[in-house]
Design a protein around this motif. Structure first.
Motif, PDB file in Angstrom:
ATOM      1  N   CYS A   1      -1.931   3.995  -2.032  1.00  0.00           N
ATOM      2  CA  CYS A   1      -0.819   4.146  -2.976  1.00  0.00           C
ATOM      3  C   CYS A   1       0.406   3.795  -2.033  1.00  0.00           C
ATOM      4  O   CYS A   1       0.268   4.052  -0.762  1.00  0.00           O
ATOM      5  CB  CYS A   1      -0.601   5.358  -3.545  1.00  0.00           C
ATOM      6  N   PRO A   2       1.439   3.453  -2.513  1.00  0.00           N
ATOM      7  CA  PRO A   2       2.629   3.429  -1.787  1.00  0.00           C
ATOM      8  C   PRO A   2       3.130   4.766  -1.411  1.00  0.00           C
ATOM      9  O   PRO A   2       2.952   5.886  -2.149  1.00  0.00           O
ATOM     10  CB  PRO A   2       3.728   2.568  -2.751  1.00  0.00           C
ATOM     11  N   ARG A   3       3.553   5.031  -0.305  1.00  0.00           N
ATOM     12  CA  ARG A   3       3.679   6.468   0.274  1.00  0.00           C
ATOM     13  C   ARG A   3       4.809   7.259  -0.441  1.00  0.00           C
ATOM     14  O   ARG A   3       4.809   8.320  -0.413  1.00  0.00           O
ATOM     15  CB  ARG A   3       4.283   6.299   1.944  1.00  0.00           C
ATOM     16  N   GLY A   4       5.891   6.405  -1.277  1.00  0.00           N
ATOM     17  CA  GLY A   4       6.943   7.054  -1.827  1.00  0.00           C
ATOM     18  C   GLY A   4       6.157   7.723  -3.144  1.00  0.00           C
ATOM     19  O   GLY A   4       6.801   8.660  -3.677  1.00  0.00           O
ATOM     20  N   THR A   5       4.931   7.367  -3.412  1.00  0.00           N
ATOM     21  CA  THR A   5       4.369   8.018  -4.992  1.00  0.00           C
ATOM     22  C   THR A   5       3.584   9.015  -4.361  1.00  0.00           C
ATOM     23  O   THR A   5       2.926   9.680  -5.436  1.00  0.00           O
ATOM     24  CB  THR A   5       3.790   6.695  -5.814  1.00  0.00           C
ATOM     25  N   LEU A   6       3.313   9.304  -3.132  1.00  0.00           N
ATOM     26  CA  LEU A   6       1.934  10.262  -2.713  1.00  0.00           C
ATOM     27  C   LEU A   6       2.473  11.761  -3.169  1.00  0.00           C
ATOM     28  O   LEU A   6       1.549  12.267  -3.657  1.00  0.00           O
ATOM     29  CB  LEU A   6       2.121  10.161  -1.031  1.00  0.00           C
ATOM     30  N   PRO A   7       3.718  12.331  -3.440  1.00  0.00           N
ATOM     31  CA  PRO A   7       3.754  13.539  -3.692  1.00  0.00           C
ATOM     32  C   PRO A   7       3.367  13.878  -5.228  1.00  0.00           C
ATOM     33  O   PRO A   7       2.625  14.820  -5.519  1.00  0.00           O
ATOM     34  CB  PRO A   7       5.162  13.744  -3.715  1.00  0.00           C
ATOM     35  N   ILE A   8       3.237  12.875  -6.085  1.00  0.00           N
ATOM     36  CA  ILE A   8       2.713  12.937  -7.227  1.00  0.00           C
ATOM     37  C   ILE A   8       1.339  13.090  -7.313  1.00  0.00           C
ATOM     38  O   ILE A   8       0.719  13.791  -8.044  1.00  0.00           O
ATOM     39  CB  ILE A   8       3.197  11.447  -8.261  1.00  0.00           C
ATOM     40  N   TYR A   9       0.497  12.462  -6.417  1.00  0.00           N
ATOM     41  CA  TYR A   9      -0.733  12.436  -6.490  1.00  0.00           C
ATOM     42  C   TYR A   9      -1.399  13.656  -5.840  1.00  0.00           C
ATOM     43  O   TYR A   9      -2.505  14.234  -5.986  1.00  0.00           O
ATOM     44  CB  TYR A   9      -1.332  11.059  -5.579  1.00  0.00           C
TER      45      TYR A   9
ATOM     46  N   PHE B   1       6.408   0.919  -4.413  1.00  0.00           N
ATOM     47  CA  PHE B   1       5.569  -0.492  -5.048  1.00  0.00           C
ATOM     48  C   PHE B   1       5.024  -0.887  -3.735  1.00  0.00           C
ATOM     49  O   PHE B   1       5.476  -1.070  -2.621  1.00  0.00           O
ATOM     50  CB  PHE B   1       6.211  -1.224  -5.875  1.00  0.00           C
ATOM     51  N   PHE B   2       3.948  -1.622  -4.088  1.00  0.00           N
ATOM     52  CA  PHE B   2       3.315  -2.435  -2.962  1.00  0.00           C
ATOM     53  C   PHE B   2       3.872  -3.726  -2.500  1.00  0.00           C
ATOM     54  O   PHE B   2       4.385  -4.507  -3.357  1.00  0.00           O
ATOM     55  CB  PHE B   2       1.731  -2.867  -3.483  1.00  0.00           C
TER      56      PHE B   2
ATOM     57  N   ILE C   1       0.403  -1.322 -10.715  1.00  0.00           N
ATOM     58  CA  ILE C   1       0.949  -1.594  -9.525  1.00  0.00           C
ATOM     59  C   ILE C   1       2.193  -2.345  -9.646  1.00  0.00           C
ATOM     60  O   ILE C   1       3.098  -2.586  -8.624  1.00  0.00           O
ATOM     61  CB  ILE C   1       0.010  -2.611  -8.663  1.00  0.00           C
ATOM     62  N   GLY C   2       2.601  -2.800 -10.844  1.00  0.00           N
ATOM     63  CA  GLY C   2       3.795  -3.314 -11.160  1.00  0.00           C
ATOM     64  C   GLY C   2       3.884  -4.795 -10.882  1.00  0.00           C
ATOM     65  O   GLY C   2       2.718  -5.451 -10.631  1.00  0.00           O
ATOM     66  N   ARG C   3       4.950  -5.339 -11.101  1.00  0.00           N
ATOM     67  CA  ARG C   3       5.102  -7.194 -11.174  1.00  0.00           C
ATOM     68  C   ARG C   3       6.152  -7.580 -10.333  1.00  0.00           C
ATOM     69  O   ARG C   3       6.924  -8.539 -10.600  1.00  0.00           O
ATOM     70  CB  ARG C   3       5.083  -7.336 -12.565  1.00  0.00           C
ATOM     71  N   ASN C   4       6.358  -6.858  -9.020  1.00  0.00           N
ATOM     72  CA  ASN C   4       7.440  -7.327  -8.246  1.00  0.00           C
ATOM     73  C   ASN C   4       6.626  -8.439  -7.503  1.00  0.00           C
ATOM     74  O   ASN C   4       5.706  -8.607  -7.265  1.00  0.00           O
ATOM     75  CB  ASN C   4       7.616  -6.271  -7.112  1.00  0.00           C
TER      76      ASN C   4
END
Length: 506
Positions: free
Chosen positions: A289-297, A316-317, A342-345
């Motif tokens: 996962c992107p490191r910024g989202t880690l706390p949620i997981y 996001f990736f 994963i989004g659409r960036n």
């Protein structure tokens, strides 16, 4: 390692009109079964099923055309007549020029009428006043219909559909296209269909499920070799085992699944996919996962191994995350699930391209991963790589840039792309369609549109990817995902009336 592939029994072959006619013609010409004998076997088989389940019915109204479909109905009527069930036979456009075998069966039926309980009407207008019957039999036009139903036939069908009585179709409900499942002008709404020699493909596409009612396969002496050109099959639990093989002694011998999923605002997709996969008994599920989202997981997925990439400001990736992600994926044997949330960036598209170009693990691509794949001019699939795509109809259309105005077109596109790209496709919708490399396709016989609801696709992807990690073939993994999902849905609906949430299947 388990590598079981699907192998449908002949009772689950789905025949087109052309293949049905070819098999019939070869059986008569090469095996020296005459058409009259095949008609006898078909009508008798259907009558036995009727007598087993509908003993309370006492008088039938038989709507007949001039061809062999009417002959099947007359054989059916003869066996019921011998069991005390009265018959009124209506030839919608007269009986002056019946097919040879149908004419012969009408004569036989009349000879068996020892108690004068048979009534025969020469046209639809004479028959309309009839009221003394408690079921209807459709022997009108069969699978040979190649244009819209018109005239007295259409009138009879519309009248029949207004009757609140059980209706039985011989081989196929009149007006239902045997290949596409579309209605040809108008179509009879059967409560029960007796399908002779093979199930028809159109039963499970478009309007087919609504028109056929309960379907019984009536076996005919067709040699299996004549069915070898069949490419579509019905998927159900009667021949597909959904039992999961025992796990290994060490957790990493028990199936390892890597999941690349989630981004800011879309972490729920990763959570549901990971929980769904973990519930199938894997040794390890590893979420990248992107490191910024880690706390949620960290809070929501205590049993899942988390491997963050990038820095704390990455939500996001990005393309630069690909190298680290690939290093993680190479650590253990297993499979990969790519795409949920994963989004659409634009940078994510490049990230997906880099992963797919290099990764050699069996890979399931879902959701935003499919969208990213669709942005690429050419699919970056390494030679021999094993891919499973799980699109809903909108994602499939975006992937192939082709018409998908009907289930039949969806089936054709799935077959074409699976073969051309050498990928397995699980096309979500009603029906669910599995397209394979061979090429063969498998259709579900129950409502799978549930899996297209938000969140449920992530759950399904997690399960299919888990089976890949356990060593099952791509087609078997897709089948197990659909059928295990059906079993859990059936179990849920036995206890609750409301549609379940995705978490009820994890």
């Amino acid at each position: 390692m388990v590598t079981t592939s699907l192998n449908a029994p002949t009772s689950h072959y789905l025949l087109t009109a052309e293949l049905s006619q070819e098999i019939d013609r070869k059986t008569i010409g090469e095996m020296q079964f005459d058409g009259f004998t095949l008609m006898e076997i078909a009508g008798k088989s259907a009558s036995q099923l009727f007598l087993d389940h509908y003993k309370q019915l006492s008088k039938g109204l038989y709507l007949c055309g001039k061809g062999n479909n009417a002959g099947d109905a007359l054989v059916f009527a003869r066996y019921l007549l011998q069991n005390g069930i009265k018959a009124s036979v209506v030839f919608i456009s007269g009986s002056s020029d019946l097919s040879e075998n149908t004419k012969r069966n009408l004569e036989l039926l009349q000879k068996y009428d020892h108690d004068n309980t048979l009534n025969v009407y020469e046209n639809w207008n004479d028959a309309k006043p009839i009221k003394n019957f408690d079921f209807i039999v459709d022997g009108l036009l069969g699978t040979g219909l190649n244009s819209n139903v018109r005239g007295k036939y259409a009138e009879a069908i519309k009248w029949c559909n207004k009757q609140e009585l059980p209706t039985f179709a011989m081989d196929i409900p009149t007006g239902l296209h045997p290949n596409t499942g579309e209605i040809m002008g108008t179509a009879l709404e059967a409560n029960h269909t007796f399908s002779f020699g093979g199930l028809k493909q159109g039963f499970y596409l478009e309007e087919g499920p609504a028109l056929t009612g309960k379907i019984d396969y009536c076996k005919l002496p067709f040699p299996h070799k004549y069915k070898k050109n069949c490419s579509n099959f019905l998927l159900d639990e009667s021949w597909v085992s959904t039992d999961i093989s025992p796990t290994g002694k060490h957790k990493y011998d028990s199936g390892v699944l890597y999941i690349i999923a989630g981004s800011e605002g879309l972490t729920g997709a990763a959570i549901m996919a990971a929980k769904s996969a973990w519930a199938e008994g894997l040794g390890a599920v590893i979420l990248i996962c992107p490191r910024g989202t880690l706390p949620i997981y960290e809070q929501t997925l205590p049993s899942i191994i988390k491997k963050p990439v990038g820095n704390r400001n990455d939500f996001f990736f990005k393309k630069e995350h690909a190298e680290k992600s690939l290093q993680i994926i190479k650590e253990k044997k297993g499979s990969l699930l790519l795409g949920p949330g994963i989004g659409r960036n634009n940078s994510t598209v490049e990230f997906v391209k880099s992963i797919l170009t290099t990764n050699r693990k069996p890979t399931l691509i879902d959701a935003d991963g499919l969208w990213c794949l669709g942005q690429l001019a050419k699919w970056p699939k390494p030679k021999g790589a094993s891919w499973v795509l799980t699109p809903h109809p909108g994602e499939l259309k975006q992937l192939v840039d082709d018409k998908l105005d009907s289930d039949y077109q969806r089936l054709q596109v799935v077959q074409k792309i699976s073969n051309q790209q050498q990928v397995t496709i699980l096309s979500k919708g009603m029906p669910g369609i599995i397209g394979t490399l061979e090429p063969k396709s498998y259709l579900t016989n129950y409502d799978t549109s549930f899996f297209a609801r938000a969140g449920n696709g992530d759950v399904l992807a997690g399960k299919v990817a888990a089976y890949l990690a356990l060593g099952y073939s791509t087609d078997k993994s897709c089948a197990m995902g659909l059928l295990n999902g059906k079993q859990k849905l059936d179990q849920f609906l036995r206890n609750y009336k409301e549609l379940p949430e995705p978490t009820d299947f994890i």
